[in-house]
Each structure stands twice: as C-alpha cells, then as structure tokens.
Enzyme design. Structure first.
Site, PDB file in Angstrom:
ATOM      1  N   HIS A  87      -5.635  -6.968   5.171  1.00  0.00           N
ATOM      2  CA  HIS A  87      -5.330  -6.030   6.262  1.00  0.00           C
ATOM      3  C   HIS A  87      -4.840  -4.689   5.735  1.00  0.00           C
ATOM      4  O   HIS A  87      -4.818  -3.718   6.478  1.00  0.00           O
ATOM      5  CB  HIS A  87      -4.273  -6.638   7.187  1.00  0.00           C
ATOM      6  CG  HIS A  87      -4.799  -7.781   8.001  1.00  0.00           C
ATOM      7  ND1 HIS A  87      -5.067  -7.688   9.342  1.00  0.00           N
ATOM      8  CD2 HIS A  87      -5.135  -9.051   7.652  1.00  0.00           C
ATOM      9  CE1 HIS A  87      -5.537  -8.842   9.794  1.00  0.00           C
ATOM     10  NE2 HIS A  87      -5.575  -9.686   8.791  1.00  0.00           N
ATOM     11  N   ASP A 134      -2.405   3.578   5.122  1.00  0.00           N
ATOM     12  CA  ASP A 134      -2.467   2.428   6.026  1.00  0.00           C
ATOM     13  C   ASP A 134      -3.825   1.770   5.889  1.00  0.00           C
ATOM     14  O   ASP A 134      -4.838   2.469   5.737  1.00  0.00           O
ATOM     15  CB  ASP A 134      -2.283   2.912   7.479  1.00  0.00           C
ATOM     16  CG  ASP A 134      -1.482   1.922   8.316  1.00  0.00           C
ATOM     17  OD1 ASP A 134      -1.594   0.714   8.054  1.00  0.00           O
ATOM     18  OD2 ASP A 134      -0.762   2.369   9.231  1.00  0.00           O
TER      19      ASP A 134
END
Ligand code: F6P
Length: 461
Positions: free
Chosen positions: A156, A365
């Site tokens: 992720h 991110d």
C-alpha cells in the site's frame, strides 16, 4: 470446493461506528464483502504471556480470525522495524530511519507466528492476499510450513528506489522474501520499476523481467500496478446523507458562511502537515484578503504514539497551529481548527462534501485515498477543488487536480488562492474528468484485477 479469499494484514479492523477505517481496511473489507472470505491478523490486543490460537468471529458476512501478540515483541516489530525502519525508508525519509538487529528479528518472528497460526485455517481452494510492509516475509514462512495455495502481496505504500532501499542492512533478505509470493502488486508504475531494479540488484543475471513477469531461475512471479481506489457511488450516497446530519450541519453552521478548507490525515510525518501549516500561514501573509473569509479544518487522528518521530511531529504541529492562530485570529475568527480525533466514515464524508478545498499534500504517499474520497464526496454541480501533492501516488492518475510540490510553501499558497477563486465552469470540468478516472480505477476494479492475477498464477502451477 469453492474458492475462498483469505486476506492477511498486520491489524484487523473489525468495523466500528466511531472511527473511519484507513485505506487498507476499506480495501480489504470491500474485497471480502464481495466474497464472504476470511480476514486474518492481529486483533489489537497485547499480552504478557505466550499468545494462544486465533480467535474466530463473523460479522456482516465477513469472517475474522485475530491473534494476540506479546507486548515486548510487538513494540520491536511494529514500533521498531516496521515503523521505525521500513516506513521512513519506503517513504524516502532516511533521516528518520533507525535500525536495530533485534527489531528485525522480532519482525521475522512475528511473521513466523502469523504463518503458524494461519496455516491450520487454510483450505486447499483458498487464495491468500497479504497486505503491506509488515508482512513481506509471510509467503516464505507459509511455504516452509507446506502451504501450497496461491499467495499474493499488495504494497500500500511506495517501494523505494534501490539507492534508498539499500540503506537497510537487510534489504537483500527482504527482496528474497518478497519474491516467494506468486503475485506482487504496487500502487504506481514507478514503485514497480523500483522493485524490478531492486530484484536485478539482488539476483543479478539470474532474474529476467518479461511482460510484467519476474523470472528468477525456474520461478515466475507476476508483478503489476494495481492502483487502489474508492467506491464512488457508495461515498456519494454516504456524503449526501451525512451532509444533512446534525454533526455535519453544526460544523457548517459554525462557519458562518465562510469557505471551508479541509485536511484529513493520520498524524504522520509523511503527510506533510507541518509544511502545510507553514504554507497556510504564508498564504494568509501573501493574500491577507482571505483573513476572516475562510476556515481551515485539519482532522489528524493520533497514530503510532510510541514511535519517537511521531511524538516529535505532534509537538511541532501544535506549535505551528498555535502560532498561526495567535498571529491571525480575531475575536470572531480562528484560522485553523486542529483536531486530533477521529470521526465515523459517513461523518467524514459529510465534512469533505462541505469543503470548498481539499488539501492533500503528503511529502510521500503510496496512493492517498483521502484525495479520492474528497472528489467522490463532492456535489458534481458545485464541486470543490482538490489541491494535491505531486509526491502522492494519486497524482499519477488525478492529473486534473491542482498539483503542487508540498515542500514549496509559495506554490501551495498560490494553489489555495486559485482553488478558492476558481470559476464554477472550471471546477465542474476538472471534477468531471477526475470522477471519470475514479470510476475507472474503483476499489472494485482494484480487488477484481488483483484476484484475477492470483487466479491466473494458480492456473499456471
Ligand atoms: O498503508 C499504510 C498503513 O500502515 C496500513 O498498513 C495501515 O492499515 C494504516 O496505514 C494505519 O496504520 P497503523 O495500523 O500503523 O495505525
């Protein structure tokens, strides 16, 4: 026998009414609700004794198997190696990186425990999908126990380029562990490219990349890009309903007609909150007409409190918010409302829908689902504007957002000014383009594509 999906993650989030689940939990639940599968992982409890077998539970059509971990070992594995070494390095922040051999040993050991407790629960027709950086060695440990079902892994967070990755003394073991999975998924093409470079570094001529397959000797690993998304229709409905709720209405009333700028982030140094607060202060200096005309609401639930770098950032943010409010507030206006608490997911969607500008400015991110949730929650007839960091994985897809480098306070200030004054026509046009992308890369497409890759790997063996 019928196929069953078994998801594995460090933390299992049994749905709660009071807290919005993070991106990983939303993704796993969406995959499992469609299939009625099993979610295995740590249930959030720590113990001083040797933990027992997994506890089983069933809620809303999903089966849960949760284990406990020994406190001391958890601190080394989670606060130590996973979040003190892997997290900063994978987010390209080696200055926050620290390595302790005993923490790496605890990480290995927790993965061994996960494998030992999961193995008896597995059935021959299962497909196993492990999530995130906590579980890189899990496939190896399961194979050692004789597990033969297909094993997939989705990262992720970003995968760093080899020159950053090799700061980690055990990077080579980690890459060797990772290729024991049959399918490995990443959020963006650049993460996948970095992984291929790392594999080439570790395996040399032994490894060949061929149309997304990594061939190492006689093993083939399917590798791909699977950008995680959101359920646009579900969020839209949630946001419309929540907008009329008492808690959201109270917040909107309290704005007294001022425009709302919103940020929703776990309190994490990778989210760029200190930089964002500083840029907001500069924005008020650069464009003083905005004073008294907007409110910036930053929701930042506390996270990983035992890791020292997280405690530091908390102090820095309190100082920055206090400074801006001290400098610019008036008797009837507060520039920043800064909250360290969480809200139910529907309430959060109602807040997002009410905001004229969404600020999503991480320093790095993997994807950032808040960016996608903000867009999905908007009213398409009168949508707000997303200001997005170029260093979030979402920036690769959301090209019609206002993109800025989060380290540049002037750029953020100008983007905020542009967003606040953008014409309705331009807002609608950008939002329509972004919504189309969101629908194309929905959460369902993410889960379906990954599971299809796992099934294909099964068919090949
Ligand atoms: O993807 C990032 C991630 O670490 C997930 O694995 C996790 O579910 C989420 O952030 C929240 O982190 P934590 O479980 O450490 O609070």
């Amino acid at each position: 026998m019928t196929e069953r999906l078994v998801c594995v993650s460090n933390r299992v989030s049994v749905p709660r009414r009071t807290a919005a689940p993070g991106g990983l939990a939303v993704g796993i639940l969406s995959a499992l609700k469609g299939t009625g599968g099993l979610w295995f992982g740590w249930g959030g409890e720590l113990t001083e004794q040797e933990p027992g077998e997994a506890a089983l539970d069933r809620r809303e059509g999903v089966n849960y198997a949760t284990i406990e971990l020994r406190r001391e070992q958890f601190l080394r594995y989670y606060g130590g190696f996973a979040n003190g070494a892997l997290w900063p390095l994978f987010h390209y922040m080696p200055s926050k990186f620290r390595f302790q051999p005993e923490e790496y040993a605890a990480y290995e050991d927790v993965n061994r425990q996960f494998a030992r407790k999961l193995q008896p629960l597995l059935k021959p027709d299962d497909i196993v999908w492990a999530h995130d950086y906590h579980l890189i060695p899990l496939a190896c440990r399961l194979r050692e126990l004789g597990v033969r079902v297909p094993l997939g892994f989705f990262l992720h967070i970003p995968f760093p380029y080899i020159e950053t990755l090799r700061v980690l003394p055990t990077f080579s073991e980690l890459v060797r562990d990772l290729v024991a999975y049959d399918v490995i998924g990443f959020q963006t093409q650049s993460d996948l490219d970095s992984f291929f470079t790392a594999a080439a570094h570790v395996f040399g001529r032994q490894c060949v990349v061929d149309e997304g397959h990594l061939n190492i000797g006689d093993r083939t690993v399917r590798c791909g890009v699977f950008p995680i998304g959101v359920d646009v229709d579900a969020i839209q409905q949630e946001a419309i309903a929540a907008r009329a709720s008492e808690v959201v209405q109270r917040m909107v009333d309290s704005l007294s007609g001022r425009k709302l700028v919103i940020g929703v982030d776990r309190l994490d140094y990778s989210k760029g909150l200190v930089e964002r607060f500083t840029a907001y202060e500069r924005f008020l200096e650069m464009f003083p007409d905005n004073c008294g005309r907007l409110t910036y609401l930053q929701i930042a639930p506390l996270s990983r409190k035992d890791v020292p770098s997280y405690a530091e950032i908390r102090g820095a943010l309190e100082q920055a918010a206090g400074r801006t409010n001290g400098r610019f507030a008036d008797t009837d206006w507060t520039p920043i409302r800064y909250l360290n608490r969480n809200f139910a997911h529907n309430v959060m969607m109602g807040f997002l829908r009410s905001a004229h500008v969404g600020l999503v400015t991480p320093l790095r991110d993997g994807m950032n689902l808040v960016a996608k949730e903000y867009l999905a929650a908007q009213d398409p007839h009168d949508p707000g504007v997303l200001v997005l960091s170029t260093l979030a994985g979402a920036a690769r897809e959301l090209t019609s957002a206002l993109q800025i480098n989060p380290y540049d306070p002037r750029a953020l200030g100008h983007a905020l000014q542009t967003a606040l004054h953008m014409s309705l026509g331009e807002r609608r046009e950008r939002h329509a383009q972004l919504l189309e992308t969101l629908r194309e890369h929905s959460i369902h497409a993410w889960a379906d594509r990954f599971m299809a890759a796992l099934r294909a790997s099964k068919a090949e063996t």
